[in-house]
Design a protein around this motif. Structure first.
Motif, PDB file in Angstrom:
ATOM      1  N   TRP A 566       2.046  76.463 119.432  1.00 35.27           N
ATOM      2  CA  TRP A 566       3.040  75.739 118.808  1.00 35.27           C
ATOM      3  C   TRP A 566       3.529  76.475 117.585  1.00 35.27           C
ATOM      4  O   TRP A 566       2.839  77.143 116.703  1.00 35.27           O
ATOM      5  N   GLU A 567       4.832  76.179 117.473  1.00 38.95           N
ATOM      6  CA  GLU A 567       5.455  76.623 116.257  1.00 38.95           C
ATOM      7  C   GLU A 567       4.523  75.722 114.995  1.00 38.95           C
ATOM      8  O   GLU A 567       4.487  74.803 115.036  1.00 38.95           O
ATOM      9  N   TYR A 568       4.587  76.567 113.898  1.00 35.49           N
ATOM     10  CA  TYR A 568       4.160  75.795 112.439  1.00 35.49           C
ATOM     11  C   TYR A 568       4.758  76.154 111.256  1.00 35.49           C
ATOM     12  O   TYR A 568       5.404  77.182 111.158  1.00 35.49           O
ATOM     13  N   GLN A 569       4.935  74.895 110.637  1.00 36.10           N
ATOM     14  CA  GLN A 569       5.543  75.167 109.293  1.00 36.10           C
ATOM     15  C   GLN A 569       4.651  74.207 108.172  1.00 36.10           C
ATOM     16  O   GLN A 569       3.935  73.378 108.588  1.00 36.10           O
ATOM     17  N   ARG A 570       4.316  74.755 107.165  1.00 32.37           N
ATOM     18  CA  ARG A 570       3.545  74.172 106.072  1.00 32.37           C
ATOM     19  C   ARG A 570       4.560  73.883 104.994  1.00 32.37           C
ATOM     20  O   ARG A 570       5.093  74.757 104.575  1.00 32.37           O
TER      21      ARG A 570
END
Length: 597
Positions: A566-570
């Motif tokens: 999955w693409e991830y951003q925090r």
């Protein structure tokens, strides 16, 4: 065992008879988990996918499979078939079955089983599957073992399985006087467990399926329209309910009335409030949180003796679950409560609730003074969560101090840390009618219900039992059902960290299947902070509370996202959150938002 040709098997013929008839009835999605005893069903499903007749979703975890099918049923309002092998695999469907039962979501379980002679004697992977979901399904049937191979689609043995498919489909969609919900068809198979596909299985292609509508398409659309007209929450009638099944109940002027819209209420609640001139108390998960009569801050106003204390009549759509204030109102014996029947479990908190099929308002029903008092109080409860607008004059000022001050203020707004209110507001603002929004059963849905204003967008939530089970899988099912062809839109799932971790297995997505446009937004506060606001927080010692209620966790969501592709951003600031939510979504995204406890 007798055969009529090399490679033929009764198990395959039975599976083909069941599944092809369901396709004829309008089946569009099959969700399956791999297994030996169910291989006939699985291989027929794979062939139907290859011929363009259905969409197939393969999930290794049966609980994930069950909730994926539930999500499809939530969105399509038509049953998806979910297939598994025998043994514990079947038991893993129970959470989804319970939610489907209490929410009135159509769901069709096909569970493979050992033949009767292998039950109860200690045979491998054999347990008592018939009746496993008793009390929570609209229909359950332990089908006969296919004994002989069928030479044609009209043969008696084929007709029996096709009839079982018809009966199961009708029960799942709620045909006749029944209400929609889960159905269990248990299918015992003897070896050989799979063989060649019979020649009478229809042949098609993806191009054919996407062109002119077939008779099955027309029937499916008709059933969907009819079922959708009653998709308002509510459903099965308890023993203490008075049931009115004749003409629509006409509300006459007199009692001070409010309309309450719970989960899955739909637009009928807003329409009645508008037509009758009644205040509308609509939960964020109701699908009715919009319109001129929407009440903001309803929890506070229901606690007001001059407003909530003077309610004399309530009309309820759907299943209210998000506030104690509404529960108290619906439990009062001095209030006339009418609950509009739908496909889920019927509401009857005060023991004398009247279940009705339909409600209309007589002309001049509304009390203008009553409505006006609610609307004035509602305006005072509106919470403006939008970031402050930039000072355009100061930003363009020739005075350096003014310009720098405005720039500093703008940067401060962009870099402001995200709290729960800002998170739910950002997600709500980013979601439009072509999108789908699923709320998990976390603290965030209550924050959203308390603070957010009106907006007509498609909202889902598993509030039948309000469990945290299967939230991501449900969202993936909603995405699969809603993102057909070139239809635009993103499915957003807003949930807490524990609900996310509870369903982390749903992140596994087969490479052979279409990439869903989905954003899973995780408000990560390191544990179950929803318990901070409950009585237990004032009773338990801090160490005990943390250990068994708050259950702190330090999982690395970024690494989970990477492991599952999955693409991830925090996200830490409101500006970054707005950008992440509104940027074009090309696939599966996890957006982690760190929150303080």
């Amino acid at each position: 065992m007798a055969t009529d040709g090399p490679g033929r098997a009764p198990a395959t013929d039975a599976a083909a008879a069941l599944l092809t008839r369901l396709v004829e009835r309008g089946l569009r999605h099959i969700v399956l988990s791999p297994g030996s005893r169910s291989q006939g069903l699985a291989l027929v499903a794979a062939e139907l996918e290859a011929r363009g007749l259905i969409r197939l979703h393969v999930r290794i975890d049966e609980r994930v499979a069950g909730f994926t099918a539930l999500g499809i049923g939530r969105e399509d309002r038509m049953p998806a078939v979910v297939v598994c092998t025998s043994g514990t695999a079947v038991a893993n469907f129970l959470p989804a079955v319970l939610e489907a039962h209490h929410s009135g979501v159509p769901l069709l379980l096909l569970t493979a089983d050992r033949p009767p002679e292998l039950r109860g004697i200690g045979a491998n992977q054999a347990t008592r599957q018939p009746g496993m979901f008793s009390g929570f399904v609209r229909l359950e049937s332990d089908l006969p073992v296919a004994e002989a191979l069928a030479e044609s689609a009209e043969a008696d043995e084929v007709a029996a399985f096709r009839a079982a498919a018809d009966e199961g489909w009708d029960a799942a969609v709620g045909s006749g006087s029944r209400v929609a919900g889960p159905v269990h068809l248990n299918i015992p198979f003897r070896e050989p467990l799979a063989g060649e596909l019979p020649g009478w299985v229809p042949s098609s292609s993806a191009e054919d399926a996407a062109s002119d509508p077939t008779e099955a398409d027309v029937e499916a659309e008709t059933v969907e329209a009819e079922w959708g007209a009653h998709y308002q929450g509510g459903g099965g009638v308890g023993a203490a309910l008075e049931v009115v099944e004749s003409e629509p109940v006409v509300l006459e002027a007199g009692p001070r009335t409010v309309v309450v819209a719970g989960a899955d209420a739909g637009p009928d609640a807003e329409e009645l409030a508008h037509a009758g001139g009644f205040p509308l108390i609509a939960e964020i998960v109701s699908g009715a949180r919009y319109g001129r009569h929407l009440v903001h801050g309803y929890r506070t106003l229901l606690s007001d003796a001059e407003l909530g204390g003077r309610v004399e009549r309530v009309v309820v759509f759907g299943h209210p679950t998000l506030s104690r204030e509404v529960a108290r109102l619906l439990s009062r014996s001095d209030v006339e409560v009418m609950a509009v029947r739908g496909p889920g479990e019927q509401l009857n908190l005060n023991g004398v609730t009247v279940a009705v099929d339909d409600v209309t308002a007589a002309r001049g029903t509304g009390d203008r003074d009553w409505l006006g008092a609610w609307m004035r109080a509602s305006r005072d409860q509106v919470v403006d969560l939008s970031p402050a607008a930039p000072d355009a004059d100061a930003l363009s000022s020739a005075v350096p101090a003014e310009r720098l001050g405005a720039i500093s203020a703008e940067l401060g707004a962009i870099r402001a840390p995200v709290d729960r209110a800002a998170l739910v507001d950002a997600v709500w603002r980013a979601t439009w009618p072509h999108d789908r929004l699923l709320f998990g059963s976390s603290r965030l849905v209550r924050v959203a219900d308390e603070l957010l204003g009106g907006k007509k967008v498609p909202v889902h939530a598993n509030r039948g039992l309000a469990g945290i089970d299967g939230t991501i899988a449900t969202g993936l099912g909603i995405a699969a059902a809603s993102q057909r062809g070139a239809v635009p839109g993103v499915t957003r799932v807003l949930l807490g960290d524990l609900a996310f971790l509870h369903d982390v297995g749903a992140l596994l997505h087969p490479a052979a299947e279409d990439e869903p446009r989905i954003q899973v937004i995780v408000g990560n506060d390191g544990g179950g902070t929803i318990f901070d606001g409950l009585e237990v927080a004032g009773v338990a010692s801090p160490p005990a509370f943390d250990r068994v209620q708050y259950t702190p966790q330090t999982a690395r969501l970024e690494e989970l996202a990477r492991a599952y592709g999955w693409e991830y951003q925090r996200i830490t600031t409101r500006g970054a959150l707005d950008q992440a939510l509104t940027s074009p979504a090309g696939g599966r995204q996890i957006i982690e938002v760190s929150l303080s406890r």
